[in-house]
Write an enzyme that holds these catalytic residues in place. Structure first.
Site, PDB file in Angstrom:
ATOM      1  N   ARG A  45      12.565  57.694  57.254  1.00 39.96           N
ATOM      2  CA  ARG A  45      11.496  56.807  56.809  1.00 39.96           C
ATOM      3  C   ARG A  45      10.671  57.573  55.769  1.00 39.96           C
ATOM      4  O   ARG A  45      10.882  58.750  55.530  1.00 39.96           O
ATOM      5  CB  ARG A  45      10.619  56.356  57.988  1.00 39.96           C
ATOM      6  CG  ARG A  45      10.498  57.380  59.060  1.00 39.96           C
ATOM      7  CD  ARG A  45       9.122  57.724  59.540  1.00 39.96           C
ATOM      8  NE  ARG A  45       8.057  57.695  58.600  1.00 39.96           N
ATOM      9  CZ  ARG A  45       7.593  58.768  57.967  1.00 39.96           C
ATOM     10  NH1 ARG A  45       8.149  59.956  58.107  1.00 39.96           N
ATOM     11  NH2 ARG A  45       6.563  58.661  57.155  1.00 39.96           N
ATOM     12  N   GLY A  46       9.759  56.853  55.145  1.00 37.33           N
ATOM     13  CA  GLY A  46       9.017  57.425  54.031  1.00 37.33           C
ATOM     14  C   GLY A  46       9.681  57.009  52.729  1.00 37.33           C
ATOM     15  O   GLY A  46      10.898  57.172  52.557  1.00 37.33           O
ATOM     16  N   ALA A  47       8.899  56.460  51.811  1.00 33.30           N
ATOM     17  CA  ALA A  47       9.468  55.859  50.603  1.00 33.30           C
ATOM     18  C   ALA A  47      10.380  56.792  49.810  1.00 33.30           C
ATOM     19  O   ALA A  47      11.505  56.414  49.464  1.00 33.30           O
ATOM     20  CB  ALA A  47       8.336  55.322  49.715  1.00 33.30           C
ATOM     21  N   ARG A  88      14.849  47.623  53.686  1.00 32.62           N
ATOM     22  CA  ARG A  88      13.400  47.597  53.839  1.00 32.62           C
ATOM     23  C   ARG A  88      12.786  47.117  52.523  1.00 32.62           C
ATOM     24  O   ARG A  88      13.042  47.713  51.479  1.00 32.62           O
ATOM     25  CB  ARG A  88      12.854  48.970  54.237  1.00 32.62           C
ATOM     26  CG  ARG A  88      13.432  49.485  55.557  1.00 32.62           C
ATOM     27  CD  ARG A  88      12.604  50.604  56.140  1.00 32.62           C
ATOM     28  NE  ARG A  88      11.306  50.149  56.582  1.00 32.62           N
ATOM     29  CZ  ARG A  88      10.325  50.968  56.987  1.00 32.62           C
ATOM     30  NH1 ARG A  88      10.529  52.267  56.989  1.00 32.62           N
ATOM     31  NH2 ARG A  88       9.154  50.483  57.375  1.00 32.62           N
ATOM     32  N   ASP A 238       3.899  53.497  49.525  1.00 36.08           N
ATOM     33  CA  ASP A 238       5.242  52.925  49.464  1.00 36.08           C
ATOM     34  C   ASP A 238       5.457  52.111  48.194  1.00 36.08           C
ATOM     35  O   ASP A 238       6.589  51.913  47.775  1.00 36.08           O
ATOM     36  CB  ASP A 238       5.511  52.064  50.691  1.00 36.08           C
ATOM     37  CG  ASP A 238       5.776  52.919  51.917  1.00 36.08           C
ATOM     38  OD1 ASP A 238       6.942  53.074  52.289  1.00 36.08           O
ATOM     39  OD2 ASP A 238       4.808  53.448  52.488  1.00 36.08           O
ATOM     40  N   ASN A 248       0.615  50.919  51.654  1.00 35.57           N
ATOM     41  CA  ASN A 248       0.926  52.076  52.499  1.00 35.57           C
ATOM     42  C   ASN A 248       0.935  51.591  53.944  1.00 35.57           C
ATOM     43  O   ASN A 248       0.711  50.415  54.231  1.00 35.57           O
ATOM     44  CB  ASN A 248      -0.092  53.201  52.283  1.00 35.57           C
ATOM     45  CG  ASN A 248       0.366  54.517  52.901  1.00 35.57           C
ATOM     46  OD1 ASN A 248       1.495  54.948  52.680  1.00 35.57           O
ATOM     47  ND2 ASN A 248      -0.488  55.156  53.672  1.00 35.57           N
ATOM     48  N   LYS A 249       1.220  52.494  54.848  1.00 34.11           N
ATOM     49  CA  LYS A 249       1.352  52.133  56.258  1.00 34.11           C
ATOM     50  C   LYS A 249       0.145  51.340  56.742  1.00 34.11           C
ATOM     51  O   LYS A 249      -0.998  51.621  56.372  1.00 34.11           O
ATOM     52  CB  LYS A 249       1.531  53.397  57.091  1.00 34.11           C
ATOM     53  CG  LYS A 249       1.827  53.175  58.556  1.00 34.11           C
ATOM     54  CD  LYS A 249       3.052  52.292  58.764  1.00 34.11           C
ATOM     55  CE  LYS A 249       4.282  52.816  58.080  1.00 34.11           C
ATOM     56  NZ  LYS A 249       5.434  51.870  58.191  1.00 34.11           N
TER      57      LYS A 249
END
Length: 349
Positions: A45-47, A88, A238, A248-249
């Site tokens: 995970r993480g862009a 995603r 992201d 973002n999250k």
């Protein structure tokens, strides 16, 4: 720092981020379908990491094909890219990486390259993205370190560290660079419900580096800001729209509002591949809705009543007016972002 993902002759090896911090285990993806599953299930995970993972997934798909000619393989190539693009929707790095691989494939195909030659060039391109990501993180760390206080508390939300990239990190890269320069930083890591990336991943990373870290519940940030314990906020992203609005999250928007109210600078750190100049504002950024079970259950145990309604957006959008600076590998941008982002893109060209 343990690599987030590694290319091997057998496939792509991922550290399983769903098992951290209590279990350090790995997942080997030997097909592009398995890489897609790894992205969807948030093993990776993480862009930035998602983007490079997709590039390696495409390389795997090309290397594993049974076709021998470019013409016969072309429809399968489109299928591979479509499968990875559907994993995603919010992280623009995913589409940036896929588009980069597609452009190279069709350029080589149009120039008469053989399928064997294309296989090697696409794998080399994925390797190049991997190296570029680490270099970009270190560059933005150097730029951003100057913005952090010489000493004091820095709040971060989610995990924008080495685990969200190919190494070093974006927001945590800024913190790492500040510490390397002798700044006395104490990190406050929001737990980041419901997936707990802050409590599980950010805390694990920073403790491994010996950087003082305190995990707080997401609803504690305002109290700590009012008490004077937070001197700056730095988060990842992201997707950043052309006007500076940043996805973002989920929960990042809350933190940005609180920082503004308390006069605390709120910084966003992200590679240029996260900037989406084709999207005018944050209103047009697609927001992923994650499975309800992430909210209803924790560690396999149900927490909510049967049949209750669940809302689980993975991201929110922070309006540009709350952002003190956007930190990239190309430099630090200030408002108005619609102008500074466009100017920096023109300079790079």
């Amino acid at each position: 720092m343990i690599p987030t993902l590694t290319w091997t002759p057998e496939g792509v090896r991922f550290i399983d981020q769903t098992k951290l911090p209590l279990e350090e285990s790995y997942v080997l993806a030997t097909t592009y379908e398995q890489v897609a599953d790894v992205i969807v299930t948030m093993v990776v995970r993480g862009a930035p990491a998602i983007g490079v993972s997709a590039a390696y997934g495409i390389a795997l798909g090309v290397l594993r094909t049974s076709y021998s000619s470019v013409e016969d393989f072309a429809p399968e190539f489109d299928k591979i890219c479509a499968r990875l693009a559907g994993t995603r929707p919010t992280a623009v790095n995913l589409f940036w990486a896929i588009d980069r691989m597609k452009k190279l494939f069709w350029l080589l195909a149009g120039s008469g390259s053989t399928l064997d030659e294309i296989k090697q060039r696409l794998l080399a391109e994925a390797h190049a993205m991997y190296i570029e990501d680490i270099e970009a993180c270190k560059a933005m760390g150097a730029h951003g370190a100057e913005l952090l206080p010489d000493e004091g508390g820095v709040l971060t939300h989610c995990n924008a560290g080495a685990l969200a990239t190919c190494g070093y990190g974006t927001a945590l890269g800024v913190i790492r660079a500040a510490v390397e320069r002798g700044k006395n930083i104490h990190v406050y890591a929001d737990e980041t419900r419901p997936f707990l990336q802050g409590a599980r991943l950010t805390a694990w990373e920073l403790m491994a580096d010996g950087i003082p870290t305190t995990v707080i519940c997401d609803n504690m940030a305002a109290s700590l800001m009012r008490a004077g314990k937070i001197n700056a906020v730095v988060v990842g992203a992201d997707r950043i729209a052309a006007n500076g609005d940043t996805a973002n999250k989920i929960g990042t928007y809350n933190v940005a509002i609180l920082a503004k109210e308390h006069g605390i600078p709120f910084y966003v750190a992200a590679p240029w591949s996260t900037i989406d100049l084709a999207t005018a504002t944050g209103e047009a950024i697609p927001i992923e809705e994650r499975p309800h079970v992430e909210v209803t259950h924790h560690a396999g145990k149900q927490l909510t009543p049967n049949g209750v309604g669940i809302c689980n957006p993975a991201f929110d959008v922070t309006p540009a007016r709350y952002i003190a600076a956007i930190i990239t590998e190309r430099g630090v941008l200030k408002a108005p972002y619609s102008e500074s982002l466009r100017e920096m893109e023109l300079v790079a060209r």
